[in-house]
Design an enzyme around this catalytic site. Structure first.
Site, PDB file in Angstrom:
ATOM      1  CB  CYS A  38       1.102   3.742 -58.609  1.00 54.15           C
ATOM      2  SG  CYS A  38       2.313   2.637 -57.881  1.00 54.15           S
ATOM      3  CG  HIS A  96       2.782   7.413 -58.430  1.00 57.01           C
ATOM      4  ND1 HIS A  96       2.622   7.189 -57.090  1.00 57.01           N
ATOM      5  CD2 HIS A  96       3.475   6.352 -58.919  1.00 57.01           C
ATOM      6  CE1 HIS A  96       3.185   6.030 -56.779  1.00 57.01           C
ATOM      7  NE2 HIS A  96       3.713   5.499 -57.874  1.00 57.01           N
ATOM      8  CG  ASN A 134       5.893   4.135 -54.909  1.00 55.46           C
ATOM      9  OD1 ASN A 134       4.787   4.545 -54.585  1.00 55.46           O
ATOM     10  ND2 ASN A 134       6.089   3.427 -56.013  1.00 55.46           N
TER      11      ASN A 134
HETATM   12  O1  UT7 Z   1       5.147   2.928 -58.394  1.00 60.53           O
HETATM   13  C1  UT7 Z   1       5.125   1.780 -59.186  1.00 60.53           C
HETATM   14  C2  UT7 Z   1       5.930   1.894 -60.347  1.00 60.53           C
HETATM   15  N1  UT7 Z   1       7.310   1.578 -60.094  1.00 60.53           N
HETATM   16  C3  UT7 Z   1       8.220   2.230 -60.770  1.00 60.53           C
HETATM   17  O2  UT7 Z   1       7.908   3.142 -61.487  1.00 60.53           O
HETATM   18  C4  UT7 Z   1       9.658   1.762 -60.712  1.00 60.53           C
HETATM   19  C5  UT7 Z   1      10.267   1.867 -62.073  1.00 60.53           C
HETATM   20  N2  UT7 Z   1      11.633   1.367 -62.136  1.00 60.53           N
HETATM   21  C6  UT7 Z   1      12.645   2.041 -61.558  1.00 60.53           C
HETATM   22  O3  UT7 Z   1      12.452   3.080 -60.948  1.00 60.53           O
HETATM   23  C7  UT7 Z   1      14.036   1.492 -61.743  1.00 60.53           C
HETATM   24  O4  UT7 Z   1      13.999   0.433 -62.676  1.00 60.53           O
HETATM   25  C8  UT7 Z   1      14.684   1.000 -60.417  1.00 60.53           C
HETATM   26  C9  UT7 Z   1      15.015   2.194 -59.538  1.00 60.53           C
HETATM   27  C10 UT7 Z   1      13.773   0.062 -59.693  1.00 60.53           C
HETATM   28  C11 UT7 Z   1      15.988   0.261 -60.731  1.00 60.53           C
HETATM   29  O5  UT7 Z   1      16.861   1.097 -61.450  1.00 60.53           O
HETATM   30  P1  UT7 Z   1      17.571   0.558 -62.768  1.00 60.53           P
HETATM   31  O6  UT7 Z   1      18.471   1.628 -63.210  1.00 60.53           O
HETATM   32  O7  UT7 Z   1      16.506   0.122 -63.718  1.00 60.53           O
HETATM   33  O8  UT7 Z   1      18.438  -0.655 -62.229  1.00 60.53           O
HETATM   34  P2  UT7 Z   1      18.399  -2.187 -62.680  1.00 60.53           P
HETATM   35  O9  UT7 Z   1      17.176  -2.855 -62.168  1.00 60.53           O
HETATM   36  O10 UT7 Z   1      18.682  -2.281 -64.131  1.00 60.53           O
HETATM   37  O11 UT7 Z   1      19.648  -2.741 -61.885  1.00 60.53           O
HETATM   38  C12 UT7 Z   1      20.971  -2.237 -62.110  1.00 60.53           C
HETATM   39  C13 UT7 Z   1      21.903  -2.910 -61.128  1.00 60.53           C
HETATM   40  C14 UT7 Z   1      21.751  -4.425 -61.111  1.00 60.53           C
HETATM   41  O12 UT7 Z   1      23.035  -4.977 -60.918  1.00 60.53           O
HETATM   42  P3  UT7 Z   1      23.878  -5.546 -62.165  1.00 60.53           P
HETATM   43  O13 UT7 Z   1      23.035  -6.639 -62.770  1.00 60.53           O
HETATM   44  O14 UT7 Z   1      24.072  -4.388 -63.091  1.00 60.53           O
HETATM   45  O15 UT7 Z   1      25.144  -6.045 -61.520  1.00 60.53           O
HETATM   46  C15 UT7 Z   1      20.913  -4.692 -59.885  1.00 60.53           C
HETATM   47  O16 UT7 Z   1      21.148  -5.968 -59.332  1.00 60.53           O
HETATM   48  O17 UT7 Z   1      21.601  -2.463 -59.797  1.00 60.53           O
HETATM   49  C16 UT7 Z   1      21.400  -3.618 -58.955  1.00 60.53           C
HETATM   50  N3  UT7 Z   1      20.435  -3.261 -57.922  1.00 60.53           N
HETATM   51  C17 UT7 Z   1      20.795  -2.699 -56.757  1.00 60.53           C
HETATM   52  N4  UT7 Z   1      21.973  -2.348 -56.256  1.00 60.53           N
HETATM   53  C18 UT7 Z   1      21.998  -1.782 -55.038  1.00 60.53           C
HETATM   54  C19 UT7 Z   1      19.082  -3.406 -57.944  1.00 60.53           C
HETATM   55  N5  UT7 Z   1      18.555  -2.937 -56.802  1.00 60.53           N
HETATM   56  C20 UT7 Z   1      19.589  -2.498 -56.057  1.00 60.53           C
HETATM   57  C21 UT7 Z   1      19.679  -1.897 -54.787  1.00 60.53           C
HETATM   58  N6  UT7 Z   1      20.892  -1.574 -54.317  1.00 60.53           N
HETATM   59  N7  UT7 Z   1      18.586  -1.651 -54.029  1.00 60.53           N
END
Ligand code: UT7
Length: 332
Positions: free
Chosen positions: A114, A259, A289
């Site tokens: 990125c 980004h 992204n």
């Molecule tokens: O460009 C490179 C750099 N990348 C980034 O900057 C990404 C940085 N991270 C993020 O943007 C966020 O962490 C995400 C958008 C990827 C995820 O958001 P989050 O609020 O951190 O969610 P999480 O990973 O803590 O997951 C929360 C819940 C989980 O379920 P439980 O354990 O609470 O039941 C996940 O399993 O959301 C679930 N989950 C989804 N649900 C529906 C994870 N991915 C998905 C999905 N659809 N695609």
């Protein structure tokens, strides 16, 4: 003193649009979850097998040259930033040079995810300032859609990424009021496994096994929360550093083109830097992204829409896999 000017910008995304609802038909996710957590509504994917990052880059370079009023044949160096090269080797830069009809023109591939555009910009700036090259095509291009896991296990990563390409055509100017003011870049490999694609890997023999495929080690894996934490700390930190070093206040900025990894991250960065929300460019809603392509794609669109204008002072921060991060300060 010579400065590095942005002579012209160009971008290209493949025509196929994939909405959040389309993804929800393939695995367990929802439009609501994706929009709420990331701001993404849709992304573009290559329309068929056989289109690589270098193919997407061709129209982006042509557009940048057209906007600069420069013939493609005048390009004397290529820098190609991507994490999804057409092949393992050679790099996509040489493939692009061949497709553009530029035999003999050097092509450097940058593998800084990125932050790849910022790493490439610092190199191009040094080349141009020292008089080495006069027309550098700095490209960011990605084909993610062939390398992500369309199952429930991969949903956290898969919903984020899209395909696309963009190019900045860079060249020297004697006008000290325009061009690249400064680029600051960093890396910390202790975070390498927080966002990575492990296999195939040259450290294993053989590099690829059926077990690796079964264990899903052939798909990108991310510790989303950890990456989020780092991104929201490092992007404001490096932005402040580059602004302070150049005696620029955030109020002096006309635009921030960050980004595009997550709309929430960029809103947070804007708030932390006390930059009015309308000065922060977001296009992640439409493209997801696009990694190395995301900053030049957002800048190219902002110019096309008349939102970024000649003379504007623009800050471009990034954070991504590596970890790598940085910020560029540019006067258009
Ligand atoms: O460009 C490179 C750099 N990348 C980034 O900057 C990404 C940085 N991270 C993020 O943007 C966020 O962490 C995400 C958008 C990827 C995820 O958001 P989050 O609020 O951190 O969610 P999480 O990973 O803590 O997951 C929360 C819940 C989980 O379920 P439980 O354990 O609470 O039941 C996940 O399993 O959301 C679930 N989950 C989804 N649900 C529906 C994870 N991915 C998905 C999905 N659809 N695609």
């Amino acid at each position: 003193m010579t400065r590095t000017a942005f002579l012209g910008m160009g971008h290209y995304v493949p025509p196929k649009v994939v909405t959040n609802d389309d993804l929800a038909k393939m695995f367990d996710t929802s439009d609501e979850w994706i929009q709420q957590r990331t701001g993404i509504k849709e992304r573009h994917y290559i329309e068929k097998d056989g289109i690589g990052a270098s193919d997407l880059a061709v129209p982006a370079v042509q557009m940048a040259c057209k906007n600069a009023g420069v013939d493609v044949a005048e390009i004397d160096a290529i820098i190609f930033a991507t994490l999804s090269p057409d092949y393992n080797f050679p790099g996509s830069g040489v493939l692009l040079g061949d497709k553009l009809g530029l035999p003999g023109v050097p092509a450097l591939d940058v593998r800084n995810q990125c932050s790849g555009f910022l790493y490439g910009l610092q190199v191009a700036d040094a080349w141009i300032k020292c008089g080495m090259y006069k027309r550098v095509a700095l490209v960011g291009a990605e084909v993610h859609s062939t390398g992500i896991d369309f199952t429930d296990e991969g949903r956290d990563v898969t919903v984020l990424f899209g395909d696309g390409a963009a190019c900045a055509l860079l060249g020297p100017t004697d006008d000290e009021t325009v061009g690249v003011v400064d680029v600051e870049i960093h890396a910390d490999g202790s975070g390498a496994q927080e966002l990575w694609l492990e296999a195939p890997a040259s450290k294993y023999m053989p590099r690829l096994t059926h077990e690796m495929i079964d264990d899903r080690r052939v798909w990108p894996a991310m510790n989303g929360r950890q990456v989020f934490r780092w991104a929201t700390a490092k992007m404001p930190e490096v932005s402040r550093s580059v602004l302070e070093r150049n005696g620029v206040a955030t109020a002096d900025l006309d635009l921030v083109v960050p980004h595009q990894a997550n709309k929430r991250i960029n809103e947070f960065v804007g708030e932390k830097l006390e930059i009015p929300a309308d000065k922060v460019v977001h296009n992640i809603q439409r493209y997801g992204n696009t990694t190395a392509a995301s900053i030049p794609l957002a800048l190219s669109e902002a110019i096309q829409e008349g939102r970024a204008k000649k003379g504007d002072l623009i800050l471009m921060p990034a954070f991504g896999s590596g970890f790598t991060w940085g910020a560029a300060l540019v006067r258009l």
